[in-house]
Design an enzyme around this catalytic site. Structure first.
Site, PDB file in Angstrom:
ATOM      1  N   ARG A  23      -4.178 -44.898 -19.284  1.00 52.87           N
ATOM      2  CA  ARG A  23      -5.118 -44.474 -18.251  1.00 52.87           C
ATOM      3  C   ARG A  23      -6.315 -45.424 -18.311  1.00 52.87           C
ATOM      4  NH1 ARG A  23      -3.539 -39.670 -20.961  1.00 52.87           N
ATOM      5  NH2 ARG A  23      -2.395 -38.194 -19.620  1.00 52.87           N
ATOM      6  N   LYS A  75      -6.134 -37.201 -22.652  1.00 62.54           N
ATOM      7  CA  LYS A  75      -6.770 -35.995 -22.124  1.00 62.54           C
ATOM      8  C   LYS A  75      -6.814 -34.921 -23.197  1.00 62.54           C
ATOM      9  CE  LYS A  75      -5.747 -36.556 -17.212  1.00 62.54           C
ATOM     10  NZ  LYS A  75      -5.121 -35.960 -16.013  1.00 62.54           N
ATOM     11  N   HIS A 102      -4.299 -47.189 -11.976  1.00 64.27           N
ATOM     12  CA  HIS A 102      -3.255 -46.171 -12.053  1.00 64.27           C
ATOM     13  C   HIS A 102      -1.926 -46.691 -11.499  1.00 64.27           C
ATOM     14  CE1 HIS A 102      -2.924 -42.107 -13.479  1.00 64.27           C
ATOM     15  NE2 HIS A 102      -2.236 -41.742 -12.423  1.00 64.27           N
ATOM     16  N   ARG A 140      -0.175 -48.253 -14.309  1.00 63.69           N
ATOM     17  CA  ARG A 140       0.381 -47.207 -15.182  1.00 63.69           C
ATOM     18  C   ARG A 140       1.695 -46.686 -14.597  1.00 63.69           C
ATOM     19  NH1 ARG A 140      -0.823 -42.958 -18.956  1.00 63.69           N
ATOM     20  NH2 ARG A 140      -0.567 -40.853 -18.118  1.00 63.69           N
ATOM     21  N   HIS A 158       1.814 -37.385 -21.487  1.00 65.33           N
ATOM     22  CA  HIS A 158       1.947 -36.189 -20.665  1.00 65.33           C
ATOM     23  C   HIS A 158       2.295 -34.994 -21.555  1.00 65.33           C
ATOM     24  CE1 HIS A 158       3.035 -38.582 -16.757  1.00 65.33           C
ATOM     25  NE2 HIS A 158       1.739 -38.538 -16.992  1.00 65.33           N
ATOM     26  N   TYR A 160       8.720 -39.710 -11.852  1.00 63.28           N
ATOM     27  CA  TYR A 160       9.143 -41.102 -11.932  1.00 63.28           C
ATOM     28  C   TYR A 160      10.654 -41.253 -11.805  1.00 63.28           C
ATOM     29  CZ  TYR A 160       4.381 -41.983 -13.397  1.00 63.28           C
ATOM     30  OH  TYR A 160       3.015 -42.058 -13.437  1.00 63.28           O
TER      31      TYR A 160
END
Length: 321
Positions: A173, A197, A267, A270, A293, A302
């Site tokens: 990120r 995150k 992004h 990414r 994730h 994806y």
């Protein structure tokens, strides 16, 4: 916990500024108390907290103006529905409203756990349907052109080349990239320690190309950019930690130099990282771990890109396609 800006103003849906200080103190206290509790419990990033704060204060301003209310605990489902209608009138996106509803449910769930409320008024209200658009990506050829665009004869170009290589090699990120410190990089083992995150930690391999350019940058470029002792891996021209916005402009610049006309952001790179891994046979759960994730369903989007790629190849090469 990260705090709001000193002037305590937040943009609302009409692009005006909400002066939080004009809201009843009880509403202010309820919002900040919830954000404190959420930060302690989930370790949300400052960006997430800012979004939650903005959403809740916008709701508080609407509630105070439309209903004359100074207490979030007196809200019912009908009022929330009316606020959602108001958001629609203001042209706010479905994704933004879905985030608001998640935040609001969290607020009332906390009030239930603390025995301040018997029922959650937001519990049965459905989220708006989100469009299932596929993430924008780049071809492998586009990525090659982008990575080769910076002029590595000067410190800034060398820094940008190392950042682009690391961004693509590790699927970072943008906040993880610009916030990277020297102590998080282990060139000997070829990995970086990333805090994603919620401050969740993961180890990501860099690959030979990224290691090479990082070594070049550390030996020939970083020292020229630093203004003094610092652990910041990628300092700005002023010798400080680069902002996300600055790197966004840098990648836009190099995309233009590379002749890439499609919209491009950090992004997008990414997304390219994940897509190219899957196109070349990587396991979905490995990609999930590399991206950081927490839920596999977030990574599964994806697979749709990979399927589109297979469909295109089939149509191009199969004799009866």
């Amino acid at each position: 916990m990260p705090t709001a800006s000193p002037n305590k103003t937040h943009s609302n849906a009409k692009n005006t500024r909400i002066d939080v200080s004009l809201l009843p103190s009880k509403l202010q206290q309820q919002v900040e108390s919830y954000l404190d509790a959420t930060w302690m419990e989930k370790g949300l990033s400052e960006n997430s907290l800012s979004s939650y704060r903005r959403d809740l204060f916008s709701f508080c301003a609407w509630l105070h103006h439309e209903k004359g209310r100074d207490d979030l605990l007196g809200v019912n489902a009908e009022w929330i529905q009316r606020h959602l209608a108001w958001r629609l009138e203001q042209g706010l996106s479905a994704r933004s409203t879905a985030r608001f509803m998640s935040c609001l449910r969290g607020f009332y769930n906390l009030q239930q756990r603390e025995n301040r409320l018997a029922e959650n008024p937001a519990a049965l209200i459905e989220n708006p349907k989100l469009p299932k658009g596929l993430p924008k990506s780049l071809s492998e050829e586009d990525v090659d052109h982008l990575l080769a665009a910076p002029d590595v004869e000067d410190a800034v170009g060398l820094r940008d080349r190392a950042m682009l290589e690391l961004l693509y090699a590790c699927g970072l990120r943008v906040s993880e990239l610009v916030g990277l410190s020297e102590s998080q990089v282990n060139l000997r083992q070829g990995v970086i320690r990333v805090f994603g995150k919620g401050s969740k930690e993961r180890l990501v391999p860099m690959g030979d190309a990224a290691i090479h350019w990082l070594q070049q940058y550390l030996s020939k470029g970083r020292g020229a950019l630093l203004k003094g002792p610092s652990d910041v891996m990628f300092p700005s021209n002023r010798g400080q930690q680069m902002t996300r916005q600055t790197f966004w402009h840098r990648i836009k610049h190099w995309a233009k130099v590379a002749g890439i006309e499609k919209p491009l952001s950090p992004h997008t790179v990414r997304h390219a990282f994940a897509t190219h891994l899957l196109n070349n046979g990587a396991d979905l759960r490995v990609v999930q771990l590399l991206l950081g994730h927490s839920d596999l369903s977030t990574t599964q989007i994806y697979t749709h890109i990979a399927k589109e790629r297979m469909k295109t190849l089939h149509e191009k090469h199969h004799p009866r396609a």
